[in-house]
Design a protein around this motif. Structure first.
Motif, PDB file in Angstrom:
ATOM      1  N   TYR A   1      -1.199 -11.040   7.622  1.00 34.17           N
ATOM      2  CA  TYR A   1      -1.204 -12.287   8.853  1.00 34.17           C
ATOM      3  C   TYR A   1      -0.062 -13.111   8.665  1.00 34.17           C
ATOM      4  O   TYR A   1       0.371 -13.487   9.677  1.00 34.17           O
ATOM      5  CB  TYR A   1      -2.587 -12.452   8.728  1.00 34.17           C
TER       6      TYR A   1
ATOM      7  N   ILE B   1       2.431 -12.861  11.905  1.00 35.10           N
ATOM      8  CA  ILE B   1       1.786 -13.818  12.883  1.00 35.10           C
ATOM      9  C   ILE B   1       2.486 -15.229  12.667  1.00 35.10           C
ATOM     10  O   ILE B   1       2.741 -15.927  13.859  1.00 35.10           O
ATOM     11  CB  ILE B   1       0.549 -13.851  12.852  1.00 35.10           C
TER      12      ILE B   1
ATOM     13  N   ILE C   1       3.365 -15.187  19.373  1.00 36.73           N
ATOM     14  CA  ILE C   1       2.632 -13.777  19.851  1.00 36.73           C
ATOM     15  C   ILE C   1       1.601 -14.317  20.880  1.00 36.73           C
ATOM     16  O   ILE C   1       0.906 -15.152  20.703  1.00 36.73           O
ATOM     17  CB  ILE C   1       1.835 -13.536  18.238  1.00 36.73           C
TER      18      ILE C   1
ATOM     19  N   LEU D   1       4.669  -6.553  19.374  1.00 32.65           N
ATOM     20  CA  LEU D   1       4.462  -7.095  18.177  1.00 32.65           C
ATOM     21  C   LEU D   1       5.354  -6.815  16.967  1.00 32.65           C
ATOM     22  O   LEU D   1       5.925  -7.500  16.440  1.00 32.65           O
ATOM     23  CB  LEU D   1       3.005  -7.547  17.506  1.00 32.65           C
TER      24      LEU D   1
END
Length: 497
Positions: A442, A446, A457, A492
């Motif tokens: 993560y 992210i 994002i 992504l």
């Protein structure tokens, strides 16, 4: 069929001996086959309330946790993506298939033979799914019916044993002093409960597709179907265990490993062809479960990639050339082969079963707590309570079962009660390591890479043709970078190969 197809797997044929070895008594064996149905009932009520809040969202737990824990943003889908990828193996059913297949042909079970057969049958299951989804689903439906018939046949045979219609001299011997030898060790009790929970896994499967249920009240439809399937499986599992106990001495059940069903038929029918009937049904049931789980997990992995949460999304999303998700299937097969080969053959089944449960217990506890959080937020927002509001006793039951199974395995087991030859809590450490890896993944995808690449994002929600909602994560570049990239929004994790 969705719930039955997953619940009626290898568990009922393979784990009663392991459970009896853990709990020590026939009485506790029966108790531990009833407890998971109560916990599942609590979970069913929790899921029903969640589903009534988000009736158009398929995905069940991941959707519910996203709504209950919106911060940190995208943590829940990323955590599910990592755990789904790393735990997407069919090793347990493949191992049980191998043991029963060797037993059918009277071939001694050795680590090498077990590993080779397990790897081969997993390959057959994956290849079948890779060639045709339609025929895979037809095979699953046929084999699910066969699973139910095999369990009914086993229960009927047990009734004949209890009625004195077989050569078993004293079918009630094991029922006398049923709680003699019971253990109170928390680790042993938790180990047994993990195993029976594994057998009931799948009670919530229909909630994963509730957005595709087109009835006047989809929540009522799914809840009713889930309750009926849970009731049917509970009765079948309980009376199958009664049959085992009626025909097989207690010590033999405890030492049977994963072969209690084969031992049962050998005791009842001797060494002829009739004794091989149930093992044949078991291997077909295992094959059906391998195919069913492969179809479902490949779909999950493909959806995770489509949402932009796996590297090379175009590669993982592609359904060429057979109209099936070949890349997720290959990933699943490679992971299965790795865990089968890497672990000692004698410990592989128990360890992998325990490992697969641990991260899911964390998610289960978070789901129960999240329901109370959502209720409070909805009350503060002036929204009416759900008409499928779960009683707090059900929520508490579901939560406490998860907490018990998260904590108690750390307590050292009694000598001879452990289910693996290495350190008893290894699966707990590995399970926590997988969750820690979720956090690293993560942070990398992210937080760190967006900071490095000059983008953020964002979530893009799409409405499918059937009205169901789905979401994917995309990159949205800052103005200065977007000017360079013509303002294009990208997945992504864009493909680089």
């Amino acid at each position: 069929m969705l719930n039955l197809g997953q619940m009626l797997g290898a568990g009922i044929y393979s784990i009663p001996g392991v459970i009896l070895n853990s709990v020590g008594s026939i009485g506790l064996l029966f108790v531990f086959w009833l407890l998971p149905s109560l916990f599942a009932l609590g979970g069913l009520m929790v899921y029903s309330e969640y589903a009534s809040m988000f009736p158009k969202r398929s995905g069940a737990e991941v959707v519910y946790l996203e709504q209950a824990y919106p911060r940190p943003q995208f943590l829940v889908p990323v955590a599910f993506a990592v755990t789904s990828a790393l735990l997407s193996f069919s090793a347990t059913n493949s191992i049980v298939f191998a043991q029963y297949a060797l037993t059918i042909f009277d071939i001694p079970i050795t680590p090498e033979r077990q590993t080779m057969v397990a790897v081969a049958v997993c390959g057959v299951g994956v290849a079948f799914v890779a060639l045709s989804t339609k025929w895979s689903l037809r095979a699953v439906n046929f084999l699910t019916v066969l699973k139910v018939l095999s369990l009914v046949f086993l229960v009927f045979t047990g009734a004949l044993v209890l009625g004195g219609f077989t050569h078993i001299r004293d079918p009630f011997a094991n029922f006398r002093s049923p709680f003699s030898g019971s253990t109170t060790n928390p680790n042993s009790l938790a180990t047994a409960l993990v195993k029976t929970n594994f057998a009931f896994s799948g009670w919530h499967n229909a909630f994963n597709v509730i957005g595709e249920v087109h009835t006047r009240d989809p929540v009522r439809t799914v809840r009713k179907a889930s309750f009926l399937s849970l009731l049917l499986v509970t009765c079948l599992f309980f009376f199958v265990n009664v049959a085992y106990v009626a025909a097989v001495p207690k010590d033999e059940i405890s030492n049977s490993g994963q072969l209690v069903a084969a031992l049962f038929f050998r005791r009842v029918f001797g060494g002829g062809f009739a004794a091989k009937t149930l093992p044949i049904m078991v291997v077909l049931s295992c094959l059906g479960n391998i195919i069913a789980v492969t179809v479902g997990q490949a779909r999950v992995l493909r959806e995770v990639a489509r949402q932009g949460l796996l590297p090379y999304p175009r590669f993982f999303v592609s359904t060429k050339p057979f109209g099936t998700p070949l890349a997720p299937l290959c990933l699943k097969y490679l992971l299965t082969v790795f865990v089968i080969v890497a672990l000692p053959a004698g410990d592989a089944f128990n360890f992998l079963l325990d490992l697969a449960s641990y991260p899911n217990l964390v998610f289960g506890a978070a789901t129960a707590i999240g329901l109370w959080l959502l209720r409070r937020r909805r009350m503060l927002a002036g929204l009416a309570p759900s008409k499928y509001r779960a009683r707090n006793i059900y929520v508490s039951l579901y939560l406490l079962s998860a907490v018990f199974l998260l904590i108690m395995p750390w307590v050292p087991p009694e000598p001879g009660r452990g289910d693996v030859s290495f350190w008893y809590a290894t699966y707990c450490v590995v399970g926590l390591g997988i969750l820690a890896l979720c956090g690293v993944y993560y942070w990398l995808w992210i937080v760190f890479l967006p900071w490095l690449g000059g983008y953020i994002i964002v979530e893009e929600v799409e409405r499918l043709e059937d009205g169901a909602l789905t979401a994917r994560l995309i990159r949205k570049y800052h103005p200065s970078v977007a000017d360079t990239d013509n303002g294009e929004q990208q997945p992504l994790l864009a493909s680089t190969g």
